[in-house]
Design an enzyme around this catalytic site. Structure first.
Site, PDB file in Angstrom:
ATOM      1  N   TRP A  19     -38.168  15.515  69.735  1.00 19.39           N
ATOM      2  CA  TRP A  19     -36.881  16.109  69.333  1.00 19.39           C
ATOM      3  C   TRP A  19     -36.917  16.572  67.892  1.00 19.39           C
ATOM      4  O   TRP A  19     -36.313  17.578  67.541  1.00 19.39           O
ATOM      5  CB  TRP A  19     -35.724  15.153  69.620  1.00 19.39           C
ATOM      6  CG  TRP A  19     -35.554  14.973  71.096  1.00 19.39           C
ATOM      7  CD1 TRP A  19     -35.779  13.837  71.818  1.00 19.39           C
ATOM      8  CD2 TRP A  19     -35.193  15.984  72.053  1.00 19.39           C
ATOM      9  NE1 TRP A  19     -35.577  14.078  73.155  1.00 19.39           N
ATOM     10  CE2 TRP A  19     -35.215  15.377  73.326  1.00 19.39           C
ATOM     11  CE3 TRP A  19     -34.854  17.339  71.957  1.00 19.39           C
ATOM     12  CZ2 TRP A  19     -34.908  16.083  74.501  1.00 19.39           C
ATOM     13  CZ3 TRP A  19     -34.551  18.044  73.125  1.00 19.39           C
ATOM     14  CH2 TRP A  19     -34.579  17.419  74.376  1.00 19.39           C
ATOM     15  N   ASP A  27     -30.380  13.135  63.396  1.00 21.19           N
ATOM     16  CA  ASP A  27     -30.110  13.295  64.823  1.00 21.19           C
ATOM     17  C   ASP A  27     -30.099  11.890  65.411  1.00 21.19           C
ATOM     18  O   ASP A  27     -31.141  11.264  65.580  1.00 21.19           O
ATOM     19  CB  ASP A  27     -31.201  14.151  65.478  1.00 21.19           C
ATOM     20  CG  ASP A  27     -31.043  14.225  66.999  1.00 21.19           C
ATOM     21  OD1 ASP A  27     -30.077  13.655  67.533  1.00 21.19           O
ATOM     22  OD2 ASP A  27     -31.896  14.871  67.640  1.00 21.19           O
ATOM     23  N   LYS A  37     -25.630   9.654  76.056  1.00 22.01           N
ATOM     24  CA  LYS A  37     -26.437   8.442  76.194  1.00 22.01           C
ATOM     25  C   LYS A  37     -25.539   7.201  76.090  1.00 22.01           C
ATOM     26  O   LYS A  37     -25.391   6.461  77.040  1.00 22.01           O
ATOM     27  CB  LYS A  37     -27.549   8.372  75.143  1.00 22.01           C
ATOM     28  CG  LYS A  37     -28.728   9.295  75.447  1.00 22.01           C
ATOM     29  CD  LYS A  37     -28.589  10.607  74.746  1.00 22.01           C
ATOM     30  CE  LYS A  37     -29.840  11.437  74.659  1.00 22.01           C
ATOM     31  NZ  LYS A  37     -30.504  11.798  75.876  1.00 22.01           N
TER      32      LYS A  37
HETATM   33  N1  PMP Z   1     -32.093  14.918  70.235  1.00 21.97           N
HETATM   34  C1  PMP Z   1     -32.348  13.775  70.901  1.00 21.97           C
HETATM   35  C2  PMP Z   1     -32.798  12.571  70.134  1.00 21.97           C
HETATM   36  C3  PMP Z   1     -32.185  13.737  72.291  1.00 21.97           C
HETATM   37  O1  PMP Z   1     -32.447  12.620  72.973  1.00 21.97           O
HETATM   38  C4  PMP Z   1     -31.750  14.897  72.979  1.00 21.97           C
HETATM   39  C5  PMP Z   1     -31.520  14.929  74.466  1.00 21.97           C
HETATM   40  N2  PMP Z   1     -32.186  14.066  75.234  1.00 21.97           N
HETATM   41  C6  PMP Z   1     -31.514  16.060  72.239  1.00 21.97           C
HETATM   42  C7  PMP Z   1     -31.682  16.006  70.877  1.00 21.97           C
HETATM   43  C8  PMP Z   1     -31.047  17.322  72.899  1.00 21.97           C
HETATM   44  O2  PMP Z   1     -29.743  17.151  73.351  1.00 21.97           O
HETATM   45  P1  PMP Z   1     -28.968  18.290  74.152  1.00 21.97           P
HETATM   46  O3  PMP Z   1     -29.727  18.511  75.413  1.00 21.97           O
HETATM   47  O4  PMP Z   1     -27.629  17.686  74.383  1.00 21.97           O
HETATM   48  O5  PMP Z   1     -28.907  19.492  73.309  1.00 21.97           O
END
Ligand code: PMP
Length: 363
Positions: free
Chosen positions: A103, A175, A199
């Site tokens: 991420w 994040d 989550k």
């Molecule tokens: N950052 C993290 C740490 C995540 O776990 C996720 C999704 N699993 C995201 C970003 C992306 O999130 P989204 O699909 O809601 O944009």
């Protein structure tokens, strides 16, 4: 009784049964108003009460200082990958990113579509991430507009057990999508925190942003209105139609969290659940291998591998037969991933640990 499996999904993920039941009970006639909360105007009294209660509960639960705005926005964490640099990275400036998983990779790549994002540190080794970065290996220019990191890497199972240091005057941007509300946070150490709700906080479709007012005031004003933090802050996140049902479910989850004793109690439970799974891994090293270094092990997403893809498939099939679902590792990395969010009952984690021990004995 509705059928309920042991849901280890990484997100969207398990929600408290009490929350689902209340949402169901109120779905058609919301508290005697003769319509569903789904049908209420986002400018009406019924929804506004839910909206403001949600904001107030987030503030109280996290102890958000008065000089921070709490925002509810759409677009997921991905939109924040873009909005953070759009707002906080001035023309000619640069931002620093510490990358400890997939991420973080996404976050820096998106920032680079906006401006200069420098890699301050990466813990990638041989295509894998097995640890967080040490403060002394992060090369952060004191002139950076901000320092971004990911507190918990959901795919790699790598989690910070501390808040990393940033040079004086460099705001920390985090994040926190997958470990938000899983433990207390000292919000004052951050300039900006963002987290998709799906989550620990509720359903997908709403993202929580906590941002220091002075950063909002200094942010770029030459952006489309909807992408400015200032717009959402000035309108209490009701600048445009809010994702009303999603916020309502978040509100119910926040009440449930409070009833459970708040974030301290939640963290204690989270430690117990993760402890049970890691113990089962460590007790059978010939069958289970955790690729993440001990101090960086995630308490929310426990990843491990078995010696062969065949054994992994057998393990997952056996789990599924026991109504334990959502355990397959992310498609980019494979293996097994155990997501232990707040709403996952401790009994489900214990059941999985028992199954792991039985599997190890028979393997
Ligand atoms: N950052 C993290 C740490 C995540 O776990 C996720 C999704 N699993 C995201 C970003 C992306 O999130 P989204 O699909 O809601 O944009």
């Amino acid at each position: 009784m509705a059928k309920r499996v042991h849901n280890f999904n990484p997100g969207p993920a398990t929600l408290p049964l009490a929350v689902l039941e209340q949402a169901r009970d109120e779905l058609v006639d919301y508290r005697g108003t003769g319509m569903s909360i789904l049908e209420h105007s986002h400018r009406g009294k019924a929804y506004e009460a839910v909206h403001h209660e949600t904001l107030a509960r987030l503030r109280a639960l996290l102890g958000v200082p008065g000089d921070y705005a709490v925002l509810l926005v759409q677009g997921g964490a991905h939109q924040q990958f873009a909005m953070a640099p759009m707002n906080l990275l001035p023309p000619g400036g640069h931002a620093a990113y510490v990358v400890t998983g997939r991420w973080g990779e996404r976050a820096i790549a998106e920032a680079r579509t906006v401006g200069e994002a420098r890699l301050a540190a990466s813990t990638e080794a041989g295509g894998q991430y097995a640890r967080v970065a040490r403060d002394d290996e992060a090369d952060v220019d004191p002139g950076a507009a901000y320092l971004h990191y990911t507190s918990n890497e959901t795919i790699d199972g790598v989690q910070y057990q501390r808040v990393p240091a940033a040079p004086a005057g460099v705001p920390l941007v985090c994040d926190m999508s997958s470990d938000f509300l899983s433990r207390p946070v000292d919000v004052a150490r951050f300039g900006l925190i963002y987290a998709g709700a799906q989550k620990n906080a509720g359903p997908s479709g709403v993202t929580i942003v906590i941002v220091k007012n002075d950063l909002v005031a200094r942010a770029r004003q030459d952006l489309p209105q909807v992408f400015r933090y200032a717009t959402h802050a000035a309108h209490d996140s009701l600048y445009h139609t809010a994702p009303t049902f999603n916020v309502y479910v978040v509100c119910l989850v926040l009440r449930w969290l409070e009833q459970k004793g708040g974030l301290g109690a939640i963290e204690a439970e989270s430690r117990r659940k993760a402890g049970a799974i890691y113990e089962a891994i460590d007790d059978s090293p010939e069958v289970f291998r955790a690729p993440v270094e001990r101090e960086s092990r995630s308490r929310v997403n426990v990843v491990f591998r078995l010696p062969t893809p065949e054994l992994e498939a057998k393990f997952l099939a056996g789990a599924e037969a026991r109504e334990m679902v959502g355990l397959r590792g992310h498609r980019s990395v494979g293996g097994v991933r155990v997501s232990l969010y707040n709403a996952l009952a401790p009994e489900s984690a214990e059941l999985l640990a028992e199954y792991m021990r039985a599997f190890a004995r028979s393997a």
